[in-house]
Scaffold this active site. Sequence first.
Site: not given
Lengths: 245, 391
Positions: B370, B367
């Site tokens: 980082h 998703e």
Amino acid sequence: MSNIVVLVKQVPDTNAKIVVSGDRVDLSAVKKVMSPYDEFAVETALKHREANGGEVTALTLGGAGADKVLKDAKAIGVDHIVRIDTEDEHDSNALQSALATVLTEIGAEVVYCGKSAADTGAGSTGPGIAERLGWASVSNVISVAFESGLTVIAPSEGGNARISVPLPAVISCDKGDMKVRKPNVKGIMQAKKAKVEVKTVAMQGSTVSVVAHSMPPAKPAGKSYEGGAAAAEVARLLRDEANVI
Amino acid sequence: MEPYEGVDFYDIESLLTEEEIMIRDMVRDWVDEEVLPKIEHACAEGVFLDEWRVALGEMGVLGAPLKGYGCPGLSYVAYGLICQELERGDSGLRSFASVQGSLAMYPIWDFGTEEQKNHYLPKMTSGEWIGCFGLTEPDYGSNPGDMITKAEDMGDHYLLNGAKMWITNGTIADVAVVWAKLDGVIRGFIVEKGDEGFSAPEMKGKHSLKASVTSELVFQDCKIPKDRMLPGVKGLRGPFSCLNNARFGISWGALGAAMACFHSAKTYSLSRIQFDHPIASYQLVQNKLAWMLREITKGQLLAYHLGRKKDDGTWFNEQISLAKMNNVDIALEIARVARDIHGANGVLDEYPVMRHMANLESVKTYEGTHDIHNLIIGRYITGIQAFTRTV
């Protein structure tokens, strides 16, 4: 079609750490939940409705903070929620009289409650109400069948007894082997919209009053033994003092 | 272990509605009773228990913030709390709910036709049909815009060709929302289990998210009826709007994993005796516990405020990136420190910390990694995109 009432009580979470402040238990920071045995009473009341039709009313007694336990019952599936409004402390006599008055007022035909509340553990509410109303009463019920009238199973000496119960009656429920249903989002949304019917009853005076609360005495320190030579003594203590073997 | 009562140092509960608290407690109790006793076995077997799908549907939490078509219509804060409690159980469980609600149901709800919404959403919110989301490809992860999966208009149907990878729920899904290029433009297609030319083999060998099904989606001349394209969106805005909702849920979910690790570390350190005293009585351990509580509390305030902004529609994408990035980052670090406090016991499945730690390595990457979220925020600050070498 039955007019079914289930009594629910809000108690401190059974996992909560209880603190005594001055001479009174301080419950201000403690999470409140439905008394666990009342969950079995709600489940039994809902099963009764499913078997015979009718409507289930959850009834409690307390201040506005006790509405939460009614909303919890509503989220699980009861039809109506009613609170007898009182903020004061009352003894069992006063509580049972108030509950009996409202049960008569709302035309209850069968009442389910937990076998005892998790806070007091007294177990007097069910039988006390039945006595006041002159109704049949069976306690510690672990199973209920609705096929031909009301038949309940409760522990008896050496086993279980199957008991036929004429209505009106008060049934106090133990855990048994039933799985209680849980709330879902739809139920919670209905509970949010549901209005608590608040009733006012002239509370009779309490016959007894609590003078002070105190914590149970701290457990004495455990004993420890070392080496095989102590085995016989440990076995004796386990048998004679601890009564565990 | 001491019963779990949540972590709420700043009394965030006082900001929640009665309904939000009831929903949180419902999911928390379910996780205690039906997930935690079974999760280690499910991880060992590498399975997502079907009974969890049924229960999530019965609880009514799938597609939580969507309204209509049988969906719950809850607040985004309620959705966040659901994710938090599910991920306290396991990131795989929260992943199932995120993919079902935010990645599979949401695009149908927002970009689908009335017929598509009526056909798919009621069965997906009830859990009867499982959904998955096909965007990532073997060679296109952070760079989905260059995907090679394509759709061709064959007159009376579309023909899909290509492959997707790292697809949560893929093998068990009844419905896949797949993003493919039609005449060079990214469009969303609904692919159903059993469609000719479609297969979804499971990917095995994960050390992370072991109680979650991860799959490839393979399309070889896969025939899709014309009425299965999502008409309401073109380009990357489609998949990215789904990801925004899922990332929002992850920002809450990661806190649940962090809370589980904090709770375990606190309980363990109070009972573990070394040098005649509980290790919780030593300053180095207290420093670690205080840091965990500090980061969880900051993360909660971030997630809560973002949730209310989602509810009143005043949010923007970069805020979600910051919350996802921060909360997963601190959760992973909290899991590592919690493992440290547990000493050697921390590697055992008797404690949840190593499982959460391994899970969060995936959550940090999926998703939007980082680093990609850092670039999204870097672009917001400077106005200069740094995803590619072309400025």
